[in-house]
Design an enzyme around this catalytic site. Structure first.
Site, mmCIF file in Angstrom:
data_model
loop_
_atom_site.group_PDB
_atom_site.id
_atom_site.type_symbol
_atom_site.label_atom_id
_atom_site.label_comp_id
_atom_site.label_asym_id
_atom_site.label_seq_id
_atom_site.Cartn_x
_atom_site.Cartn_y
_atom_site.Cartn_z
ATOM 1 N N HIS A 164 0.844 -1.200 0.000
ATOM 2 C CA HIS A 164 0.000 0.000 0.000
ATOM 3 C C HIS A 164 0.879 1.250 0.000
ATOM 4 C CE1 HIS A 164 -3.299 -2.570 2.004
ATOM 5 N NE2 HIS A 164 -3.847 -2.123 0.890
ATOM 6 N N CYS A 172 -2.938 0.724 9.684
ATOM 7 C CA CYS A 172 -4.017 -0.167 9.193
ATOM 8 C C CYS A 172 -5.018 -0.520 10.268
ATOM 9 C CB CYS A 172 -3.472 -1.488 8.695
ATOM 10 S SG CYS A 172 -1.907 -1.396 7.900
HETATM 11 C C1 CIR Z 1 -3.681 -7.600 3.582
HETATM 12 O O1 CIR Z 1 -2.784 -8.123 2.903
HETATM 13 O O2 CIR Z 1 -4.651 -7.047 3.072
HETATM 14 C C2 CIR Z 1 -3.553 -7.620 5.084
HETATM 15 N N1 CIR Z 1 -2.964 -8.840 5.502
HETATM 16 C C3 CIR Z 1 -2.741 -6.440 5.572
HETATM 17 C C4 CIR Z 1 -3.399 -5.126 5.285
HETATM 18 C C5 CIR Z 1 -2.571 -3.986 5.711
HETATM 19 N N2 CIR Z 1 -3.277 -2.770 5.552
HETATM 20 C C6 CIR Z 1 -2.710 -1.601 5.299
HETATM 21 O O3 CIR Z 1 -1.511 -1.544 5.055
HETATM 22 N N3 CIR Z 1 -3.496 -0.549 5.245
#
Ligand code: CIR
Length: 256
Positions: free
Chosen positions: A164, A251
Site C-alpha cells: 500500500h 491499518c
Molecule cells: C492484507 O494483505 O490485506 C492484510 N494482511 C494487511 C493489510 C494492511 N493494511 C494496510 O496496510 N493498510
C-alpha cells in the site's frame, strides 16, 4: 495548520487472523498476543486524546482488524471503499452503519473501481492515492471525484514494490514526511521535509501522527530518534503480531 482528530474506530482481531493474507515469512500470528497488542494500541490512541469505538471481531474476515482499508474518513465525508483483495471485499458490510454515527455524508467506491484506504495518504486537504495491486485507476479516479466534490483534491501515485502507499510513506504534519524505498524517486514528494527511513527499519515508515504525537512501531530506534529530533513526542506500540500479516500501525484504525 495542524489538524486534530477526535475519534478512532478499531475492529478487534478475529481468531481467524491466522489465515490472513501475507507475504511476510514471520510465522503465524499468536492470537492471544495479538489481542494484548490490540489493547495497548487502543490505550495509545486514548493517550492521544481520541475516543475509541471498538467493533466486534468478524471471524468471516481474517484481515478485518486492518479496518483502515475499508473506509476513508475525511473532515467532510466518509468514503466506504471497495477492497481489491477478494477475501476482503465483504469487510465493508456494516461500515455505513458504523460511520453514520459520526458522519452525515457517506460516499462509496463502486466496482469496477477498487480501493483500499491503506493506499490513501492525507496531507492537509490533498490526498495521495496509490495505484497498487489493490487500488486500481478507476477506484482512484472515483475517490478523487468525491474529494473534489467536497472541496478537497487528490493525485495518483503509481506503486510497483509495496503493498500500500502508506507501507512506505507517512505524513506526520508540519510538512514532515516519513519516506522509504521507491517513493524516494517520486518528484511529487520533493516539497516535503523528507525524513528518510533506513532500509533495515522500513516497517516503521508506517507510523501515525495523532494530535501532535507520533505512534511508532516498537523496536525501530533509528526512526524513533529521527521523529523525536523533528520535535514530536513518540509513543511506541508493539504490533509485531500484525506485522506477520503485512499490517502496519495505521491499518489498525480509522482516525478522524
Ligand atoms: C492484507 O494483505 O490485506 C492484510 N494482511 C494487511 C493489510 C494492511 N493494511 C494496510 O496496510 N493498510
Amino acid at each position: 495548520m495542524e489538524k486534530s482528530f477526535n475519534y478512532a474506530v478499531v475492529r478487534r482481531p478475529a481468531e481467524s487472523m491466522i489465515n490472513g493474507i501475507t507475504t511476510a515469512s514471520l510465522g503465524k500470528p499468536d492470537y492471544i498476543n495479538a489481542l494484548k497488542q490490540h489493547d495497548a494500541y487502543i490505550d495509545a490512541l486514548e493517550k492521544c486524546g481520541l475516543t475509541v469505538k471498538v467493533l466486534k471481531a468478524d471471524e468471516n474476515f481474517p484481515d478485518s482488524t486492518f479496518i483502515e482499508d475499508a473506509a476513508l474518513c475525511t473532515p467532510a465525508c466518509a468514503v466506504i471503499t471497495n477492497p481489491g483483495a477478494v477475501t476482503r471485499k465483504g469487510e465493508i458490510a456494516g461500515m455505513r452503519e458504523v460511520l453514520s454515527e459520526f458522519y452525515d455524508v457517506i460516499e462509496e467506491i463502486h466496482s469496477p473501481g477498487t480501493l483500499e484506504a491503506g493506499d490513501v495518504m492525507m496531507a492537509g486537504s490533498h490526498y495521495y492515492v496509490g495505484l497498487s495491486a489493490r487500488t486500481n485507476n478507476e477506484g482512484a479516479e472515483q475517490l478523487i471525484a468525491i474529494l473534489n466534490k467536497h472541496g478537497m483534491t487528490g493525485s495518483k501515485i503509481p506503486l510497483n514494490e509495496m503493498l500500500h502507499l502508506k507501507t512506505g510513506l507517512s505524513y506526520i504534519e508540519n510538512n514532515n514526511l516519513l519516506i522509504y524505498g521507491e517513493f524516494l524517486r517520486e518528484k511529487e514528494f520533493d516539497k516535503f521535509n523528507k525524513i528518510i527511513i533506513d532500509p533495515e527499519e522500513s516497517y516503521s515508515a508506517n507510523s501515525v501522527w495523532v494530535n501532535g504525537k507520533v505512534l511508532v512501531p516498537a523496536g525501530f530506534k533509528g526512526t524513533r530518534e529521527k521523529i523525536k529530533t523533528a520535535g514530536y513526542e513518540v509513543i511506541e506500540v508493539d504490533v509485531s503480531e500484525f506485522r506477520k500479516l503485512d499490517g502496519g500501525l495505521s491499518c489498525l484504525s480509522l482516525r478522524f
